[in-house]
Design an enzyme around this catalytic site. Sequence first.
Site, PDB file in Angstrom:
ATOM      1  N   ASN A   9      34.777  29.707  32.961  1.00 60.27           N
ATOM      2  CA  ASN A   9      35.700  28.808  33.652  1.00 60.27           C
ATOM      3  C   ASN A   9      34.869  27.784  34.413  1.00 60.27           C
ATOM      4  OD1 ASN A   9      37.614  27.550  35.189  1.00 60.27           O
ATOM      5  ND2 ASN A   9      38.248  29.380  36.339  1.00 60.27           N
ATOM      6  N   GLU A 163      40.484  39.368  38.907  1.00 58.05           N
ATOM      7  CA  GLU A 163      39.538  38.615  39.723  1.00 58.05           C
ATOM      8  C   GLU A 163      39.884  38.797  41.199  1.00 58.05           C
ATOM      9  OE1 GLU A 163      37.618  35.209  37.424  1.00 58.05           O
ATOM     10  OE2 GLU A 163      39.547  34.428  38.053  1.00 58.05           O
ATOM     11  N   GLY A 169      33.218  33.243  43.779  1.00 64.92           N
ATOM     12  CA  GLY A 169      32.381  32.203  44.373  1.00 64.92           C
ATOM     13  C   GLY A 169      31.670  32.622  45.649  1.00 64.92           C
ATOM     14  N   SER A 209      31.908  36.413  40.834  1.00 62.66           N
ATOM     15  CA  SER A 209      30.459  36.507  41.071  1.00 62.66           C
ATOM     16  C   SER A 209      29.704  37.296  39.998  1.00 62.66           C
ATOM     17  CB  SER A 209      30.163  37.074  42.474  1.00 62.66           C
ATOM     18  OG  SER A 209      30.642  36.189  43.476  1.00 62.66           O
TER      19      SER A 209
HETATM   20  P1  13P Z   1      32.543  32.821  40.093  1.00 64.84           P
HETATM   21  O1  13P Z   1      31.944  33.466  38.872  1.00 64.84           O
HETATM   22  O2  13P Z   1      31.920  31.500  40.425  1.00 64.84           O
HETATM   23  O3  13P Z   1      32.623  33.772  41.248  1.00 64.84           O
HETATM   24  O4  13P Z   1      34.066  32.458  39.703  1.00 64.84           O
HETATM   25  C1  13P Z   1      34.848  33.423  39.098  1.00 64.84           C
HETATM   26  C2  13P Z   1      36.100  32.812  38.630  1.00 64.84           C
HETATM   27  O5  13P Z   1      36.936  32.404  39.410  1.00 64.84           O
HETATM   28  C3  13P Z   1      36.304  32.673  37.177  1.00 64.84           C
HETATM   29  O6  13P Z   1      37.605  32.277  36.890  1.00 64.84           O
END
Ligand code: 13P
Length: 247
Positions: A9, A163, A169, A209
């Site tokens: 993503n 998630e 993030g 993450s």
């Molecule tokens: P990160 O891998 O940057 O934590 O984001 C995860 C995410 O929201 C994928 O849709």
Amino acid sequence: SGKFFVGGNWKCNGTKDSISKLVTELNAATLEPDVDVVVAPPFIYIDQVKNSLTDRIEVSAQNVWIGKGGAYTGEISAEQLVDIGCQWVILGHSERRHIIGEDDQFIGKKAAYALSQNVKVIACIGELLEEREAGKTFDVCFKQMKAFADSITNWADVVIAYEPVWAIGTGKVATPEQAQEVHAAVRDWLKTNVSPEVASSIRIIYGGSVNAANCAELAKKEDIDGFLVGGASLKGPDFATIINSVT
Ligand code: 13P
């Protein structure tokens, strides 16, 4: 269960130049054959990516309008995704739920319409930190699942992405045990509320993450069928490592 699935993503990141570089890296990468791979660029770059990326990797949108196109300023319809050869859409991402304000029902209806147009859906669920701390993780995930289940009939074209919002993030990845616990609970929920067949065949992927260093441990867990990757999907070699973590 099902074939390992890894999605990238890209969120609201990239330029024509940076995306061209990323596509070059992905085209050059050696990927395990037994993994479905999908990347989701911002809408305006989907066509560029479709035209330059190897067919080995499919392309997804990050959002779609709830119904047929028309007088909906700023929206993109499922018919338009199909027109440019985009076969997937991410729906219910926490950034759209919590920053943009999309609610369960709106997301469920989007999923149903996309599926009706043969656009496959990566359906995201996940709890906030305060919800986890209050012991409400399962309640929240099941409520989000119910809204999808109220609208979806064609589960063969759906991948579920768990998630946890506190892991997105933040660099605070869920432990393999934390992720496995929720994935198993969601699969059990599907068994009771949809069907045993859907529960056993659907892919439930983890996001939040995930990186090249932590993917292997997570991938070993029985109910983790792949990943939805944000930040690390913007680096070709790291994304390839995550794809190749299939067990
Ligand atoms: P990160 O891998 O940057 O934590 O984001 C995860 C995410 O929201 C994928 O849709």
